[in-house]
Write a protein that holds these residues in place. Structure first.
Motif: not given
Length: 733
Positions: A436-439, A461-462, A545-551
């Motif tokens: 999704i688009q975000g910052k 942050e999206s 607005p914050v989501f985490e990207i995990r490995t």
């Protein structure tokens, strides 16, 4: 120290009697025949003889010497101190508060944007507030009528349901305005004044200096535009490019010194903070990163983009005996200097050498601090000692690193020799990206960091994500409201106050809210929202607005593509993780050898980074088609790499074993040199002298080569220091 054979005394007697001239050595001025004498390893020179050759001496001292790797380097922005600022909604620039060069603090307002989208959100807020105020008054009226028996309880239920629904809508409108950057006070003022806010701020995500801002008042901008670029330059990276063959020498923590033409009188010191986990395939170099504090911030002695030189200390000798390099000679495989015993008396001293730096060299044995050694005139003194054969002392062997091995029967494999490059195995790398688009809010890792499966790599942050969470919260509240309303209608229906049609309508409303809630939940899951984040919204109503990207895999961070504040679209890579054990060595088999290479064949491979060290693996896969350009068959050799020494991008000599070993008279490949294209070996004679012999070679693999002619079983050949021995043999007269 061994002495020269006695027969030379005859020569020295003739020399001192003036009947034999002493020749100049390698073009240097000759020592006069009068006023000079040699006995054993000692030379005596008169004042006239010393003056004739310009003899000079220098002190041996003690100190610290270092072995360094020198590489090109560039000053770069530190990715944790580099950020972009953008508007959260599309709009028109109406004010600019910062320009390139402006120093700002985190949270400072950089510009103001007038946005129609913001106006729409503001109108929604004010309308929700106005409708809620109206319903509250209507509720008071109906409650009063119900108390007097002038209105039905069903009317009170309806108005209370509408009241709660409007409260939910007002809360959602307020949350959307907070999400786009409006302060709570600004929202309260808009409600009090009944006027929709028209502008929103662009704020600095970090403190630092504005390094780029290409905008003007009146310009229309989109939320994806990077309006300002900021950097905290109080700390920067210096990035060095280490050649592949020296990459294994450079470790994290190694001391470094940087110098720049812009600051010729300054040295910047630090240590290697991190190494890239791969060799750059375009430049065949390993990137190393050093963090430097900018000593003159904000004057910025270290400006990003500045090029210079980096010295990386790979070895250090402290409290070492240090001699001028000009005093040292290498001849006949031996390193030696002339020690001044007393005025006019000089003794030839064999040396064990260590680290060499500039015009100084470490002396591990042979000299002591305080000794004085000849610098100018040493060639003339050396010319007095003529060698007839090459016989190395233990000290000379140590200096040259001489090692020997016996020529004997060895198993020589049938091999196909080729070249290959290491790469990460398919399926063992992860590109962390968004759906999704975000910052980008934060990137929690840098190049070279080791991570575990499940670790958070970045936070994004999206507004779109938060908008969906707000909708999810709203639908959950509406579901609760619909279920409560259904329960009350059921009670009224049981009393005969509500008609069955009204009960059916209440049940349908609750069912529709459940379907809408389930749909929003599935959308959030599809966009990568964490299950715990969804549960938090449903249980406590907390949105973010914050989501985490995990490995999903463990490994090393091989790349970092973004910085805070950067706007990223769906699929944009933020960082990459790779598992480096095992690796593949991608090699190419010539078409004429394809029929000899079997599936799962064993292989050995070497890299220039590790000298003669050999690694072992096995063919894991063979591609079914040849490379059109090279007419070779690509194969993948699996390398265990449990110790992590091998890096993607490293180049290897690969030997694929294709047939059983044959026992032949052979020597290690390292023993064979080339003289004008003709193979040779350096043989150590039983008396300790050396000679060079020509060879005729036969079979060979990556370890041994068959000797058809030139050696006999039991002959000892040099396997290390071969070229040094050849040079030493050339110096024997």
């Amino acid at each position: 120290m061994s002495r020269r054979p006695a027969p030379r005394a005859v020569f020295f007697a003739l020399l001192t009697s003036g009947l034999v001239p002493v020749l100049a050595h390698e073009g240097h001025k000759a020592i006069p025949t009068r006023g000079s004498s040699v006995e054993g390893d000692t030379v005596r020179l008169s004042a006239d003889a010393r003056a004739a050759v310009g003899l000079q001496v220098a002190d041996v001292d003690s100190g610290t010497l270092e072995s360094v790797v020198r590489v090109n380097a560039d000053v770069a922005l530190h990715p944790d101190r580099h950020a972009f600022a953008s508007a959260r909604l599309d709009g028109r620039i109406v004010a600019i508060a910062a320009r390139p060069g402006t120093v700002v603090a985190a949270g400072d307002e950089l510009a103001r944007v007038e946005s129609l989208d913001l106006d729409v959100l503001g109108i929604e807020l004010i309308q929700s507030r106005t409708q809620l105020d109206y319903v509250l008054k209507d509720r008071e009226r109906i409650v009063a009528l119900v108390d007097k028996g002038l209105a039905a309880a069903k009317e009170q239920l309806d108005v209370e349901t509408e009241w709660h629904s409007l409260e939910i809508g007002l809360d959602a409108a307020r949350r959307r305005l907070l999400a786009v950057g409006l302060a709570s006070e600004e929202i309260d003022a808009a409600i009090a004044e009944g006027k929709s806010p028209r502008t929103l701020p662009v704020r600095a995500p970090i403190g630092g200096v504005v390094i780029h801002a290409d905008l003007e008042v009146g310009r229309f901008v989109e939320s994806s535009d990077h309006l300002f670029e900021l950097a905290d330059l109080s700390r920067v990276w210096i990035v060095g490019e280490v050649p592949e063959d020296k990459s294994a020498q450079v470790r994290v923590g190694a001391e470094v010194r940087a110098s720049f033409a812009a600051w010729p009188d300054r040295r910047f010191t630090g240590s290697v903070e991190r190494r890239a986990p791969e060799i750059d395939r375009k430049t065949s170099t390993l990137r190393v990163y050093t963090v430097f504090d900018n000593p003159d911030f904000p004057d910025l002695a270290l400006k990003p983009g500045l090029g210079g030189d980096l010295e990386i200390v790979v070895a250090r000798a402290q409290d070492a005996t240090v001699a001028p390099l000009a005093a040292v000679m290498i001849e006949g495989g031996a390193a030696f200097a002339f020690l001044e015993v007393s005025e006019g008396v000089y003794q030839k001293k064999e040396l064990v050498l260590g680290i060499r730096t500039g015009d100084l060299v470490e002396v591990k044995d042979g000299l002591y601090p305080g000794d004085r050694v000849v610098t100018d005139g040493r060639h003339q003194l050396a010319g007095l000692f003529t060698l007839g054969v090459l016989r190395l002392s233990a000290t000379a062997r140590r200096n040259l690193g001489i090692q020997t091995a016996e020529a004997n029967l060895q198993p020589v494999d049938g091999v196909v020799q080729t070249f290959g490059t290491a790469r990460v195995q398919t399926g063992r790398e992860f590109a962390a990206s968004t759906r999704i688009q975000g910052k980008v809010l934060r990137v929690l890792v840098n190049v070279g960091d080791r991570v575990k499966a499940g670790d958070v790599l970045a936070e994004v942050e999206s507004l779109e994500l938060e908008g969906l969470e707000i909708d999810l919260r709203r639908e959950r509240l509406r579901l609760d409201l619909a279920q409560a309303a259904r329960g009350r209608v059921e009670g009224l229906a049981a009393q005969g106050i509500a008609a069955p049609r009204e009960l059916l309508q209440a049940e349908r409303e609750a069912w529709e809210r459940m379907i809408e809630l389930a749909g929003l939940r599935r959308r959030l899951e599809a966009l990568g929202a964490a299950p715990e984040a969804i549960a938090r919204v449903l249980e406590s109503g907390e949105t973010s607005p914050v989501f985490e990207i995990r490995t999903p895999i463990a490994g090393l961070v091989r790349a970092r593509e973004t910085v805070p504040g950067q706007v990223v679209g769906a699929g944009t890579t933020i960082t990459e993780v790779a598992a480096l054990a095992p690796l593949w060595i991608e090699a190419a088999v010539p078409q004429e050898a394809i029929g000899r290479v079997q599936a799962a064949a064993p292989a050995r491979f070497r890299s220039a980074a590790f000298g003669e060290r050999s690694f072992e693996g096995r063919i894991a896969a063979t591609l079914p088609v040849l490379d059109e350009a090279t007419r070779t068959l690509p194969v993948q050799v699996e390398a265990g790499n449990e110790d992590g020494l091998l890096l993607p991008g490293m180049r290897f000599e690969v030997a694929i074993i294709v047939s059983a070993a044959t026992e032949v008279l052979a020597v290690p490949r390292a023993a064979v040199g080339s003289d004008g294209g003709r193979p040779y070996a350096v043989v150590e004679n039983p008396d300790g002298t050396f000679r060079q012999v020509a060879l005729e070679l036969g079979l060979g693999d990556d370890r041994y080569v068959e000797v058809v002619q030139g050696l006999d079983p039991g002959d000892r050949v040099a396997v290390q220091g071969v070229e040094a021995l050849r040079s030493a043999l050339a110096s024997v007269r």
